[in-house]
Each structure stands twice: as C-alpha cells, then as structure tokens.
Design a protein around this motif. Structure first.
Motif, short mmCIF file in Angstrom:
data_model
loop_
_atom_site.label_atom_id
_atom_site.label_comp_id
_atom_site.label_asym_id
_atom_site.label_seq_id
_atom_site.Cartn_x
_atom_site.Cartn_y
_atom_site.Cartn_z
N GLY A 177 0.80 -1.21 0.00
CA GLY A 177 0.00 0.00 0.00
C GLY A 177 0.83 1.25 0.00
O GLY A 177 2.05 1.23 0.24
N PHE A 178 0.17 2.39 -0.26
CA PHE A 178 0.85 3.68 -0.37
C PHE A 178 1.36 4.18 0.98
O PHE A 178 2.48 4.68 1.09
CB PHE A 178 -0.08 4.72 -1.00
N SER A 179 0.51 4.07 2.02
CA SER A 179 0.92 4.60 3.33
C SER A 179 2.08 3.82 3.91
O SER A 179 3.02 4.40 4.48
CB SER A 179 -0.27 4.59 4.30
N GLN A 180 2.06 2.47 3.74
CA GLN A 180 3.17 1.66 4.26
C GLN A 180 4.46 1.96 3.50
O GLN A 180 5.54 2.04 4.09
CB GLN A 180 2.83 0.17 4.13
N ALA A 181 4.34 2.14 2.18
CA ALA A 181 5.53 2.45 1.37
C ALA A 181 6.10 3.80 1.76
O ALA A 181 7.32 3.99 1.81
CB ALA A 181 5.16 2.43 -0.11
N ALA A 182 5.22 4.76 2.04
CA ALA A 182 5.68 6.11 2.42
C ALA A 182 6.53 6.06 3.68
O ALA A 182 7.53 6.76 3.80
CB ALA A 182 4.47 7.02 2.62
N LYS A 183 6.15 5.21 4.64
CA LYS A 183 6.92 5.08 5.88
C LYS A 183 8.30 4.51 5.61
O LYS A 183 9.29 4.95 6.18
CB LYS A 183 6.16 4.19 6.87
N VAL A 184 8.35 3.50 4.73
CA VAL A 184 9.63 2.83 4.45
C VAL A 184 10.61 3.75 3.75
O VAL A 184 11.81 3.74 4.04
CB VAL A 184 9.38 1.56 3.61
N ILE A 185 10.12 4.57 2.81
CA ILE A 185 11.03 5.44 2.05
C ILE A 185 11.09 6.86 2.62
O ILE A 185 11.62 7.76 1.99
CB ILE A 185 10.62 5.48 0.56
N PHE A 186 10.50 7.03 3.83
CA PHE A 186 10.55 8.31 4.54
C PHE A 186 10.00 9.45 3.68
O PHE A 186 10.64 10.49 3.49
CB PHE A 186 11.98 8.63 4.99
N SER A 187 8.81 9.23 3.16
CA SER A 187 8.16 10.22 2.33
C SER A 187 6.71 10.36 2.78
O SER A 187 6.28 9.75 3.76
CB SER A 187 8.25 9.81 0.85
N THR A 188 5.93 11.16 2.05
CA THR A 188 4.51 11.31 2.36
C THR A 188 3.70 10.45 1.41
O THR A 188 4.15 10.11 0.31
CB THR A 188 4.06 12.77 2.22
N GLN A 189 2.49 10.11 1.83
CA GLN A 189 1.64 9.29 1.00
C GLN A 189 1.30 10.01 -0.31
O GLN A 189 1.22 9.40 -1.37
CB GLN A 189 0.35 8.94 1.75
N SER A 190 1.15 11.33 -0.22
CA SER A 190 0.84 12.11 -1.41
C SER A 190 1.98 12.05 -2.42
O SER A 190 1.76 11.89 -3.63
CB SER A 190 0.58 13.57 -1.02
N THR A 191 3.21 12.17 -1.94
CA THR A 191 4.38 12.11 -2.82
C THR A 191 4.50 10.74 -3.48
O THR A 191 4.81 10.62 -4.67
CB THR A 191 5.66 12.41 -2.03
N VAL A 192 4.23 9.68 -2.71
CA VAL A 192 4.28 8.33 -3.24
C VAL A 192 3.23 8.14 -4.32
O VAL A 192 3.50 7.59 -5.40
CB VAL A 192 4.08 7.29 -2.10
N SER A 193 2.02 8.62 -4.07
CA SER A 193 0.92 8.51 -5.03
C SER A 193 1.26 9.24 -6.33
O SER A 193 1.02 8.73 -7.43
CB SER A 193 -0.37 9.06 -4.42
N LYS A 194 1.84 10.44 -6.20
CA LYS A 194 2.21 11.22 -7.39
C LYS A 194 3.29 10.52 -8.20
O LYS A 194 3.29 10.55 -9.44
CB LYS A 194 2.68 12.61 -6.97
N ALA A 195 4.25 9.90 -7.52
CA ALA A 195 5.33 9.20 -8.22
C ALA A 195 4.79 8.03 -9.03
O ALA A 195 5.21 7.80 -10.17
CB ALA A 195 6.38 8.73 -7.21
N VAL A 196 3.86 7.27 -8.44
CA VAL A 196 3.28 6.14 -9.16
C VAL A 196 2.48 6.64 -10.35
O VAL A 196 2.54 6.08 -11.45
CB VAL A 196 2.39 5.29 -8.22
N LYS A 197 1.71 7.74 -10.16
CA LYS A 197 0.92 8.33 -11.25
C LYS A 197 1.84 8.81 -12.38
O LYS A 197 1.55 8.65 -13.56
CB LYS A 197 0.09 9.49 -10.72
N GLN A 198 2.99 9.39 -12.00
CA GLN A 198 3.96 9.86 -13.00
C GLN A 198 4.48 8.70 -13.82
O GLN A 198 4.63 8.79 -15.04
CB GLN A 198 5.11 10.58 -12.29
N LEU A 199 4.76 7.58 -13.15
CA LEU A 199 5.25 6.40 -13.86
C LEU A 199 4.18 5.85 -14.79
O LEU A 199 4.47 5.46 -15.94
CB LEU A 199 5.69 5.34 -12.85
N GLU A 200 2.94 5.81 -14.33
CA GLU A 200 1.84 5.33 -15.17
C GLU A 200 1.66 6.22 -16.41
O GLU A 200 1.47 5.73 -17.52
CB GLU A 200 0.54 5.29 -14.36
N ASP A 201 1.74 7.55 -16.19
CA ASP A 201 1.60 8.47 -17.31
C ASP A 201 2.73 8.30 -18.32
O ASP A 201 2.52 8.35 -19.53
CB ASP A 201 1.58 9.92 -16.80
N GLU A 202 3.94 8.08 -17.82
CA GLU A 202 5.09 7.92 -18.69
C GLU A 202 4.97 6.64 -19.53
O GLU A 202 5.31 6.62 -20.72
CB GLU A 202 6.37 7.90 -17.87
#
Length: 298
Positions: free
Chosen positions: A17-42
């Motif tokens: 999930g996004f929230s669990q991943a955010a904790k592991v990479i020391f980021s916010t859930q919003s930033t994680v969600s945007k990164a995945v969306k960026q990859l999907e768009d690319e």
C-alpha cells in the motif's frame, strides 16, 4: 523512465500500500501517489487498480514490478562497482541471517569483520530462509544465510552441515533409542517453525514422502519455547544436532534421524553474476577463514 518513480512503485507493491511504502522510504503518501501516477503516465498504462483502500496490480503492473526489481538490482550493482572504482574507503555490507544457527555460525564472523573493517556499515536483516531468498533475489541484500541446495539463481558457500535430530519428551518410549525413522513419528504431533523457515519444508517433505501428513501441534519462531513444549509432552520437534546440543533440557532427549536427506546445510548465498563489492568479498574471505573446515563454494 526514472529509477526514483520505479523504486517507489516497487515499494508500494512490496509493502502492500501507499501509506506503508511512504513510511519505508521516509516520504509522504501524497508524494508516493504522485510518483506512481507519474510512472503510469510515462508508460501510458495503469499499473495499479485502486479498489477502496487496496491497490491491486494490473497485468501491466505485474510486468513492470517483475522487471523493475531486476533493473533496480542492476542499478545498485552499477553504483557499487563505480564506488569501488572511485576508491571508496567506506562501504556497506547488507546481510540477511536466519534465526536458527546464526549466533553460533555467523556471530564470530560478524565480530571479527567489525574489528577488521570498522569503516564498513553492516545492515542486518533477520528472517527465515524462504523470506531471505526472496529478499536476496530482489537485490535488497548482498548475502543471505540459506539452506543448500537452492535455486540456480544463486551461488553459495557452505558454512556448516549438521544432521537433523528429533527432540522427544524424556518419558517417550522412543527417547532411549539411538536412532529412529521419521515414519515412526507419524502418530506424534509435530512442533515446527513458523512459515518462512526452510527447515519446515524439509521436515514436511520427508513426512509426505514417508506417506503421512503430520498433525501440527504448534508453530513458533522461538527455539526455547518449542523445546519447552516438547518437555511438556505436546509433541516432537526437529533441530540441527549442533543447535540441539546447545539447548539441552533435562526433560528432553535428542534422537538421530535415519531418514535420507535430513541434513541441515547452512550456506552463505549471493545472486549469481552479481557484482561483489570489496566489503562483500572481504566477508566471504573471512567466512572461509573462520569456517574453513566446513566451507566449500558451489
């Protein structure tokens, strides 16, 4: 494709999930969600199907995840090799060790490595062999303590071979026997390790080959607790002879097993063809130095 967004996507899948991943990479859930969306768009395809609070990989997502793991591992190998070329004086050694046997087999090597190479950071993970195999395959660690033989994806160096013994209550009729077969234990409940321990698979596979499915009385990751259950008459458990000898209990007896293949062969494994840093090569050399009588590269 940016490695940053790919790594975020892989971590979302790995963590569930996004929230669990955010904790592991020391980021916010919003930033994680945007990164995945960026990859999907690319890539022009959806990678995750968001169902309520859950995210399930699409067919494209499974391809990207499988390939992404390999790409990220290759990138880490590249950066590690470049660091060596630049004459890096400090390094990182990433080890995955199993709970069973590590205190005896690897703690002395660990201590000597720290004394000899104080500038190298050691990152340690502890899991059962099955979990460590998956983590090693993903390139998240340099070495894993696994039971041989193993997948052709890995090279390994044998550290110690020990036969398995059955631990029985002292008042059991078989406790006075010098040896016994696993077939003779078919009526006894088994006390085994939790899922993720290759030792479990060895015991269960041999039981099934002998024509029976054992009744599981308990599963645990705590050796002392398992031995206490045996002492209380709950069932039989299985350990490498070396470990059983270190955990002797007045109400428990260890009996040798005659079943073929019941050998605990602890090895240090690494990905076949992976780049081994100076720290990694030093660890292998030291392992052979401490366990020279048992080690043998496969």
């Amino acid at each position: 494709m940016e490695f940053r967004t790919l790594r975020v996507f892989v971590e979302v899948v790995r963590q569930g999930g996004f929230s669990q991943a955010a904790k592991v990479i020391f980021s916010t859930q919003s930033t994680v969600s945007k990164a995945v969306k960026q990859l999907e768009d690319e890539l022009g395809v959806p990678l995750l199907d968001r169902i309520g609070h859950r995210s399930v990989m699409t067919a494209a997502g499974e391809v990207v995840y499988r390939r992404g793991i390999k790409l990220l591992a290759e990138r880490d190998d590249l950066l590690a090799e470049l660091d060596e070329v630049r004459g890096l004086k400090r390094g990182v050694l990433r080890l995955g060790l199993p709970p069973v046997g590590s205190s005896t087999l690897f703690a002395p090597v660990f201590a000597r490595f720290r004394q000899r190479y104080p500038g190298v950071e050691i990152r340690l993970l502890e899991h059962g062999s099955s979990q460590l195999e998956a983590i090693l395959r993903a390139g998240d660690i340099d070495f894993a303590g696994l039971l041989a033989p193993m997948s052709e994806e890995f090279d390994w160096q044998v550290v110690r071979s020990e036969p398995l013994v059955a631990l029985l209550p002292i008042d059991h009729p078989f406790a006075s026997r010098p040896r016994l077969s696993i077939e003779e234990l078919r009526e006894m409940p088994f006390i085994i390790f939790e899922r993720g321990f290759t030792l479990n698979r060895m015991v269960l596979d041999r039981s099934r080959e002998a024509g029976f499915e054992p009744v599981i009385a308990a599963q645990s990751s705590q050796i002392d607790f398992m031995i206490e259950l045996v002492a209380a008459g709950i069932g039989v458990t299985f350990l490498p002879r070396m470990i059983a000898a270190q955990r002797q209990h007045p109400m428990v007896r260890a009996v040798e097993l005659t079943a073929p293949g019941m050998v605990w062969r602890m090895s240090m494994a690494w990905r076949r063809g992976a780049y081994l840093s100076g720290a990694a090569r030093a660890w292998l050399d030291l392992l052979g130095e401490v366990h020279g009588g048992d080690a043998g590269q496969m």
